[in-house]
Design an enzyme around this catalytic site. Sequence first.
Site, PDB file in Angstrom:
ATOM      1  CD  GLU A  68      -3.138  -1.271   2.017  1.00  0.00           C
ATOM      2  OE1 GLU A  68      -2.790  -1.031   3.267  1.00  0.00           O
ATOM      3  OE2 GLU A  68      -4.209  -1.448   1.616  1.00  0.00           O
TER       4      GLU A  68
ATOM      5  CG  ASN B 108       3.445  10.276   8.932  1.00  0.00           C
ATOM      6  OD1 ASN B 108       2.883   9.551   9.125  1.00  0.00           O
ATOM      7  ND2 ASN B 108       3.581  11.782   8.810  1.00  0.00           N
TER       8      ASN B 108
ATOM      9  CG  HIS C 200     -16.393  -6.138   5.294  1.00  0.00           C
ATOM     10  ND1 HIS C 200     -16.097  -5.811   6.543  1.00  0.00           N
ATOM     11  CD2 HIS C 200     -15.424  -5.971   4.395  1.00  0.00           C
ATOM     12  CE1 HIS C 200     -14.782  -5.192   6.451  1.00  0.00           C
ATOM     13  NE2 HIS C 200     -14.455  -5.525   5.154  1.00  0.00           N
TER      14      HIS C 200
ATOM     15  CD  GLU D 130      -8.251   1.702   1.965  1.00  0.00           C
ATOM     16  OE1 GLU D 130      -9.787   1.093   2.151  1.00  0.00           O
ATOM     17  OE2 GLU D 130      -7.508   0.783   2.492  1.00  0.00           O
TER      18      GLU D 130
END
Lengths: 699, 699
Positions: free
Chosen positions: B169, B188, B408, B503
Amino acid sequence: MKKLSLLGLLFFTIAIYAQNVQSPSKAINVAFKLTADGKPTYAVTYKTKSVIFESSLGIKLKESGDLVANFAIDSIKQITANETWQPVLGEQSNIKNSYNEMTINLSQIASGRKLNIVFRVFDEGVAFRYEFPKQPKLNYFIVTDEVSQFNLAGNHKAFWFPGDFDSQEYPYTETKLSEVNTDNIDRNNGIGLKSIAGKYVIQSPLMMKSADGLYINIFEAAVVNYPVMHLDLVPNEYKLTSHLVPNAIGDKAYLQTPCVSPWRTIMISNDARDIVGSKMILNLNEPCKLEDTSWIKPMKYVGIWWEMHLGKSTWDYAGSQNAQNAADGKLKPSGRHGATTENTKRYIDFAAKNGFDGVLVEGWNVGWEDWFGNWKEEVFDFTTPYPDFDLKAVNDYAKSKGIKMIMHHETSGSVANYERHLDRALELMKKYGYPAAKSGYVGRIIPRGEYHDGQTMVNHFNFVARRFADYKMMVNSHESSRPTGYSRTYPNYIAAEAARGNEFNAWSNGNPPMHETILPFTRLLGGPMDYTPGIFEIKMNIYDATKKEQVHTTLAKQLALYLTMYSPLQMAADLPENYEKYPDAFQFIKDVAVDWQDSKYLEAEPGDYLTVARKDKHSENWFLGAITDENARDTEIKLDFLSPNKKYTATIYADGVDADWQKNPKSYAIKTIQVTSKSKIKLHLANGGGTAISFKPIN
Amino acid sequence: MKKLSLLGLLFFTIAIYAQNVQSPSKAINVAFKLTADGKPTYAVTYKTKSVIFESSLGIKLKESGDLVANFAIDSIKQITANETWQPVLGEQSNIKNSYNEMTINLSQIASGRKLNIVFRVFDEGVAFRYEFPKQPKLNYFIVTDEVSQFNLAGNHKAFWFPGDFDSQEYPYTETKLSEVNTDNIDRNNGIGLKSIAGKYVIQSPLMMKSADGLYINIFEAAVVNYPVMHLDLVPNEYKLTSHLVPNAIGDKAYLQTPCVSPWRTIMISNDARDIVGSKMILNLNEPCKLEDTSWIKPMKYVGIWWEMHLGKSTWDYAGSQNAQNAADGKLKPSGRHGATTENTKRYIDFAAKNGFDGVLVEGWNVGWEDWFGNWKEEVFDFTTPYPDFDLKAVNDYAKSKGIKMIMHHETSGSVANYERHLDRALELMKKYGYPAAKSGYVGRIIPRGEYHDGQTMVNHFNFVARRFADYKMMVNSHESSRPTGYSRTYPNYIAAEAARGNEFNAWSNGNPPMHETILPFTRLLGGPMDYTPGIFEIKMNIYDATKKEQVHTTLAKQLALYLTMYSPLQMAADLPENYEKYPDAFQFIKDVAVDWQDSKYLEAEPGDYLTVARKDKHSENWFLGAITDENARDTEIKLDFLSPNKKYTATIYADGVDADWQKNPKSYAIKTIQVTSKSKIKLHLANGGGTAISFKPIN
């Protein structure tokens, strides 16, 4: 800050004096003390004797500092408990649970973290555990070690075997503590997977006897969400320290407050019968969590199993237990497969004819052609039968004969695979009406890096018991970690092997005659063992003249084991055709009960002999089993356990006068006499022998 | 022995000459050679240019010696394949699979073990794999390393991120190979769990561009029963070597012959469109193994999800995602729970009104109050809803509106727990008629010591796809290992996240504008990505004035992503109320197809821009998406992909003239024109902008 100092002072005022708690009988005293640097310690005495010298307590954490020192006492609480509870299945209908409890609430001065240490003192021993209360400064934590010490007061005789993270299937070695060295054991002992932790690491339960006749046993109870505790020994100092089994990356336990450690137990008595008959381990477990237990039934069973151990038939269809045999995915039948529909029907017939409850069938499912020793993940799917095993036909036939089939789930240690398939396996069992399964864990564990005795696997075994309970089914695990009383909480966890069972006699150096005289002082304290007694054809050369293996008992001792090896699930392990050769001796196996109103340990000496009498839960019948080690034994038994004012027919299954476990193991003599509670019976047990007696009331 | 020597000689005669295999177009050549000491090597050229200098091949084993040297060639076989297959869902109805294949059968001279190396050369690249044939001297084995080298011919520009065993990611860093150093990235970056393997370890797919304009991509295909391959780089030598992800005890893969490694792929072209449009990865996977695929359906969906990322509502009922809130086991509702029956009905209404297929609901089940960051095993049971979520009511309501609910399954990385519960979860889905689930793997993996990218987890993700297929259900995994084409074999594995999704724009430094121009050259080669586009309210300060986070695109680019980010499962990720504010722009999301007859990559430059046109599988409608990085872009598109002799209404959703992803991201302009296949359209893409176009035939 002032307030804190004041509190600190107060704490130390309390700390310098020992806090004591005693057994109800007052024979045992535990003294808890903080050292000058705030280390928790305890010491144990039995009457006037020191049993445990001052020993440290504490837990080491991966992060945020250890919980071993710099403690102060916040408060201390003592309570007394005295209750009686009824096990679903057991050695007795009522179990007394009576103890004094002392809880010491500690705070670590600098960190502010809280830790409680709880002692329970029973008449036959001491238990303690760590409690981690819910608190702001300790939520999730990782245990890297536990430093529970047991500084023994002498160089006791011990019955030990190596601390092995994957197996307890060892014979016992009997030496002084100072002579313990796991390098010295014979490793050619038939154990397929060994993970020995070190020269001076040994397993608990550890049964010991002091020079002055005190019996001491170190064990644990209620191992739930925690690894198994082995013991590190400093041989010349007789000091034991807890040695927790690590996981794949070396951690010991993952916990979250509020939580507790298992109980660490120290049984102490000058009478060995107090230990072998103790229910302390069960008492330290949580009560039964099942509301409906009506479906949990004791069971005597036969099975397609010993014939594979003998090499008469095979677990696998193709006959080699080797994948190379399954070339191109097509299994070629060898003609020697044990678990055929036809053979199963033969066992069902035999079971029905002789009043057994169940039939176990091993090797019924695809996978055995390549199951062992390869650390293979996808071995069994637990649902696909071999082509010659008709699940429906077998179960229909069993039902028509009133027999219950016992499913078999060998996992080959591939637990990830088993868990993935468990629900499907249970659904299959439900479909055909199986009330129980035997599970197996032969081989290295997958998830790889985990051990049979680690937290992950402890959780697995307990999970399986709970999941079976969801389906109202019973489970009997083999090669699991040894039980520590979880069968109180989930009584459908009906038995386990988790020690060196009778099977080793078929194909290894076997179990020496003293073996069965020790197990009741060790393995059996934690719960029933599926030892699979009842082998009548003692010597394997009957099957193959070149074989030297044999069962290390007489035939009569095999009968006595139905009493001395308590289990509500008992196998008659030999072949039907062998039982048919000895119908008079077989009668005892047919008669013997497996669930009990009461049990009386009449004689007990670990490593030497054991005699127990038990009363059937559902009748007035009593049964007695007496066994000895390699030495013959003569004894006289008072029958004062029998009901007064009743006459009984006692059928005595004894060693023949010329019986000897090596030279003449099948020599037995059966006689019937009438007795009352005032009678005495003289017993002669041969070398490696035993006696079994059934008492049926006449009036 | 004589015979063996003679054979040895013969082998070496073969070995000193390179064995060549070419792409069908002959542009790419692979030369295989054994070195003097019998090491397998290969080299790759594209037309006249070296792409891969001589590079080693081999596998290291835990026991019984490595398979890296001392080989001789037994035989060599070349074949040509040319086929067309039809994906169940895809970018095009027909996929051409055309290659030349060379198999080199090797024997290790001393050990006698056999190893085959197989090359497939496509017009857009090279693939090779190891084959381990069934053989007497190699049955079970453990891979400790793979030494597949890629010695690149130059210091290419690369789009890279750290080789991390647990996450992909990351945003991409664009540097020369010689400048790669994972220490230099901004850590970060919002990634919750990082397991970075080293300074010079980077992930595949690795997209590169040479100084002379060659596009090169290193990746892998068909990762099945094997760990993910990362890449070790020697920065100044431009040498890459396979870096397999280890398991808990450092092993890489457990295999049994016959078996194969994944394919290692090297895509090469002087036209970036050949790479972004390549179906090589899918082609290298096994054909679909499902007989009935009628239940596998593309799906456009909305869901209760973004509102939690925004902090408008919470996943958990108690509102804190912290167990301390669940004191005494009683959850206290915070009033901010997202997955309520009422809110779900609102989404169902919205979905039904706007022609969506499905509604996803996250946070419906107990566990979220203590789910993250604690390496906790038993978090979710996947079956117990929160008190304010009525499974039956929600599903009944959805059915009445023609909407499918998407289940989910957040595992929090506790995969052992998920596998234990999976069948029960699937049964629940079956009971209520859920056709699909989104799964999540946020957190450290349990079994502890395993990584997201290890063999165990690769097997898990594939197992879940197969298990869902057993139930005729689709699965969309988030935080899984990145796909390598398994969706060809199990097309119900409908999508995955497995890269930095939209996201991250909600709560981290986000995805820089170039991010979406790289993913199609990397992550998307292995299968559809659930990127969750369609955010209209770009700046988070609309919800909270103090927030600085924003989506790093214009609104129009969010529309274009429905084309450039291929997935048959596409979310309209923003809140219903936000779509209602921009109904004209929302129309594009309502119109856009998600399954395609054909796709044409019109313009492509990794890190800069991408333009693709796709034809709906079930109509004559075309759609076009064009995106750019942080730089505005003007381009002219020929519409010659449209059917000749047809007129189309083109609705163009473009950036407004004053649009800018930072300063004015919501500025867009919609216009409708008529076009034919002979038309050209000029597009202006703002900084961080994009254009989306729908073409509907008029006649």
